[in-house]
Design a protein around this motif. Structure first.
Motif, PDB file in Angstrom:
ATOM      1  N   ALA A 336      71.566  -6.087  78.406  1.00 54.00           N
ATOM      2  CA  ALA A 336      72.627  -5.564  77.914  1.00 54.00           C
ATOM      3  C   ALA A 336      72.339  -3.953  78.165  1.00 54.00           C
ATOM      4  CB  ALA A 336      72.802  -5.573  76.671  1.00 54.00           C
ATOM      5  N   ALA A 337      71.206  -3.431  77.911  1.00 53.54           N
ATOM      6  CA  ALA A 337      70.654  -2.075  78.268  1.00 53.54           C
ATOM      7  C   ALA A 337      70.695  -1.588  79.559  1.00 53.54           C
ATOM      8  CB  ALA A 337      69.155  -1.840  77.777  1.00 53.54           C
ATOM      9  N   GLN A 338      70.484  -2.389  80.500  1.00 55.27           N
ATOM     10  CA  GLN A 338      70.849  -2.073  81.865  1.00 55.27           C
ATOM     11  C   GLN A 338      72.245  -1.879  82.143  1.00 55.27           C
ATOM     12  OE1 GLN A 338      68.103  -5.218  83.205  1.00 55.27           O
ATOM     13  NE2 GLN A 338      66.691  -3.814  84.002  1.00 55.27           N
ATOM     14  N   TRP A 339      73.172  -2.739  81.834  1.00 57.19           N
ATOM     15  CA  TRP A 339      74.623  -2.700  82.009  1.00 57.19           C
ATOM     16  C   TRP A 339      74.983  -1.310  81.369  1.00 57.19           C
ATOM     17  CZ3 TRP A 339      79.010  -1.592  79.690  1.00 57.19           C
ATOM     18  CH2 TRP A 339      80.334  -2.072  80.123  1.00 57.19           C
ATOM     19  N   MET A 340      74.544  -0.962  80.236  1.00 63.69           N
ATOM     20  CA  MET A 340      74.847   0.453  79.913  1.00 63.69           C
ATOM     21  C   MET A 340      74.593   1.528  80.395  1.00 63.69           C
ATOM     22  SD  MET A 340      75.132  -0.334  75.562  1.00 63.69           S
ATOM     23  CE  MET A 340      73.313  -0.809  75.695  1.00 63.69           C
ATOM     24  N   GLU A 341      73.271   1.431  81.125  1.00 63.54           N
ATOM     25  CA  GLU A 341      72.801   2.464  81.929  1.00 63.54           C
ATOM     26  C   GLU A 341      73.541   2.518  83.325  1.00 63.54           C
ATOM     27  OE1 GLU A 341      68.644   1.333  82.443  1.00 63.54           O
ATOM     28  OE2 GLU A 341      68.011   1.814  80.495  1.00 63.54           O
ATOM     29  N   ARG A 342      73.839   1.487  83.831  1.00 61.11           N
ATOM     30  CA  ARG A 342      74.848   1.406  85.060  1.00 61.11           C
ATOM     31  C   ARG A 342      75.974   2.118  84.830  1.00 61.11           C
ATOM     32  NH1 ARG A 342      74.664  -4.155  88.552  1.00 61.11           N
ATOM     33  NH2 ARG A 342      72.447  -4.425  88.493  1.00 61.11           N
ATOM     34  N   LEU A 343      76.745   1.864  83.777  1.00 62.20           N
ATOM     35  CA  LEU A 343      77.962   2.481  83.582  1.00 62.20           C
ATOM     36  C   LEU A 343      78.065   3.762  83.080  1.00 62.20           C
ATOM     37  CD1 LEU A 343      80.928   0.664  83.926  1.00 62.20           C
ATOM     38  CD2 LEU A 343      78.910  -1.001  83.537  1.00 62.20           C
ATOM     39  N   GLU A 344      77.220   4.234  82.210  1.00 62.30           N
ATOM     40  CA  GLU A 344      76.871   5.585  82.116  1.00 62.30           C
ATOM     41  C   GLU A 344      76.735   6.439  83.181  1.00 62.30           C
ATOM     42  OE1 GLU A 344      77.860   7.080  79.283  1.00 62.30           O
ATOM     43  OE2 GLU A 344      77.850   5.627  77.844  1.00 62.30           O
ATOM     44  N   ALA A 345      75.887   5.871  84.196  1.00 62.18           N
ATOM     45  CA  ALA A 345      75.718   6.515  85.268  1.00 62.18           C
ATOM     46  C   ALA A 345      77.080   6.712  86.348  1.00 62.18           C
ATOM     47  CB  ALA A 345      74.553   5.852  86.114  1.00 62.18           C
ATOM     48  N   ALA A 346      77.537   5.442  86.259  1.00 66.18           N
ATOM     49  CA  ALA A 346      78.886   5.747  87.341  1.00 66.18           C
ATOM     50  C   ALA A 346      79.689   6.373  86.793  1.00 66.18           C
ATOM     51  CB  ALA A 346      79.595   3.982  87.065  1.00 66.18           C
ATOM     52  N   ALA A 347      80.184   6.543  85.376  1.00 64.89           N
ATOM     53  CA  ALA A 347      80.952   7.288  84.484  1.00 64.89           C
ATOM     54  C   ALA A 347      80.541   9.000  84.943  1.00 64.89           C
ATOM     55  CB  ALA A 347      81.105   7.104  83.207  1.00 64.89           C
ATOM     56  N   ALA A 348      79.485   9.266  84.882  1.00 59.18           N
ATOM     57  CA  ALA A 348      78.844  10.530  84.930  1.00 59.18           C
ATOM     58  C   ALA A 348      79.155  11.150  86.437  1.00 59.18           C
ATOM     59  CB  ALA A 348      77.175  10.572  84.780  1.00 59.18           C
ATOM     60  N   LYS A 349      78.928   9.937  87.394  1.00 63.25           N
ATOM     61  CA  LYS A 349      79.284  10.480  88.816  1.00 63.25           C
ATOM     62  C   LYS A 349      80.563  10.555  89.094  1.00 63.25           C
ATOM     63  CE  LYS A 349      78.394   8.728  93.416  1.00 63.25           C
ATOM     64  NZ  LYS A 349      77.949   7.641  94.355  1.00 63.25           N
ATOM     65  N   ALA A 350      81.528   9.918  88.429  1.00 64.87           N
ATOM     66  CA  ALA A 350      83.032   9.849  88.566  1.00 64.87           C
ATOM     67  C   ALA A 350      83.505  11.299  87.756  1.00 64.87           C
ATOM     68  CB  ALA A 350      83.713   8.818  87.825  1.00 64.87           C
ATOM     69  N   ARG A 351      82.897  11.762  86.897  1.00 64.52           N
ATOM     70  CA  ARG A 351      83.205  13.070  86.058  1.00 64.52           C
ATOM     71  C   ARG A 351      82.975  14.282  87.158  1.00 64.52           C
ATOM     72  NH1 ARG A 351      80.898  10.435  81.422  1.00 64.52           N
ATOM     73  NH2 ARG A 351      79.011  11.766  81.764  1.00 64.52           N
ATOM     74  N   LYS A 352      81.953  14.331  87.943  1.00 69.99           N
ATOM     75  CA  LYS A 352      81.527  15.163  88.915  1.00 69.99           C
ATOM     76  C   LYS A 352      82.695  15.209  89.925  1.00 69.99           C
ATOM     77  CE  LYS A 352      76.558  15.024  87.989  1.00 69.99           C
ATOM     78  NZ  LYS A 352      75.347  14.756  88.484  1.00 69.99           N
TER      79      LYS A 352
END
Length: 352
Positions: A336-352
């Motif tokens: 679950a922790a790795q799922w959250m890390e992946r999605l937070e990273a994807a969202a950060a990239k999309a925000r840029k």
């Protein structure tokens, strides 16, 4: 339709669905009328306030503006065979502890508890994960709209952690069919219809889609969500197709009158009978010729024990990351922790 929009010869009313259609893009391009004020107090042809009789409310865009009305309403959820459950003495679950208990009984009988469409992971997201996040968030669907807005931390808070831990529990207890990861929608649905698994996440189109393959005596059962604690509301994760008025409509008042006419209980009943699907209007389908599973679903939608989450559409790249992460989680390849890390990273990239 596209050449008409380009040339300015637009229809007064447009149903937004089909290849190439994109509601958000049409709004960004200034093609749709702002109907915010129209929706505030308008009534339908029966004199009922329009927004009061909707199952799913219109999506709000920048500045709390409305440009579309959900016309077609459907729900993700879990499906099961009522006849099989009656034969085996299994109880349809109403909360997470009951779901796990029933799933363990099913596994002990030699049948997979849950099968899903691994090739298209948005099925298990819509039918299980998203409702689990809303349930863990106290029934507050804003968690999904925050994710759609790419809000930092929205993919890693306590509600997300709890929902993902529920998926991990299913994995650890061997309650997810291990072969599901390689199955498309029809293959997984065929296996479910053949009782190789008891539960399957899907949308309300399932019965119509598989109509030619349904075994004799099979009785569709529908549960919008199972992740909630005992006593909590069921959570509906909706999907909708919308209707709107062109910003350059030649007959705007007639277009508004058409919306008032369309969104009535009588039309919703007729829609259900003709299509096997639901219109976005609360209606009593009890004494109609609509299918039993549609009637059962409408019973949930009409209940004050049900919470309908908002429709939230993720950025395409974030959606892909979510699907990939959920499949990895459901097969035990990530935590679950790795799922959250992946999605937070994807969202950060999309925000840029």
């Amino acid at each position: 339709m596209r050449p008409r929009w380009i040339s300015g010869d637009t229809p007064d009313v447009v149903y937004i669905d089909g290849a190439g259609s994109n509601e958000r893009q049409m709004i960004d391009d200034g093609q749709l009328m702002d109907i915010t004020d129209f929706l505030k107090d308008t009534t339908n042809a029966d004199g009922k306030k329009l927004t009061d009789i909707l199952i799913s409310q219109p999506t709000k865009y920048a500045g709390d503006k409305n440009y579309t009305l959900p016309l077609v309403f459907g729900s993700w959820g879990l499906f099961y065979d009522k006849a099989l459950f009656k034969e085996k003495g299994w109880t349809a679950p109403t909360n997470w502890s009951e779901f796990v208990q029933t799933s363990e009984q099913i596994k002990a009988s030699g049948i997979s508890a849950l099968i899903h469409t691994g090739v298209y992971p948005y099925y298990i997201n819509g039918g299980l994960v998203d409702s689990a996040m809303v349930a863990a968030n106290g029934g507050d669907g804003s968690i999904l709209t925050k994710q759609a807005s790419l809000e930092e931390g929205s993919f890693s808070g306590p509600a997300v952690q709890k929902a993902l831990s529920q998926v991990e529990e299913l994995v650890k207890k061997g309650l997810i069919d291990p072969g599901a990861v390689s199955l498309n929608h029809t293959d997984s649905q065929i296996q479910w219809l053949q009782h190789k698994a008891a539960f399957i996440p899907s949308g309300l189109w399932l019965e119509n889609e598989m109509s030619k393959d349904i075994p004799s005596g099979f009785e569709f059962g529908f549960i919008p969500s199972v992740a909630q604690d005992a006593g909590q509301n069921s959570i509906v994760i909706p999907y909708t197709n919308t209707i709107a008025i062109s910003k350059s409509a030649k007959n705007p008042e007639a277009a508004k009158a058409f919306l008032q006419y369309a969104f009535t209980e009588a039309n919703a009943i007729r829609w259900a009978e003709l299509t096997g699907a639901l219109m976005n209007v609360k209606a009593d389908l009890t004494d109609t010729s609509a299918s039993e599973v549609v009637k059962e679903a409408m019973g949930f939608f009409n209940s004050d024990k049900t919470t309908v989450a908002p429709v939230a559409v993720l950025n395409a790249d974030v959606e892909k990351a979510k699907q990939d992460a959920t499949i990895a989680l459901a097969t035990g390849r990530i935590t679950a922790a790795q799922w959250m890390e992946r999605l937070e990273a994807a969202a950060a990239k999309a925000r840029k």
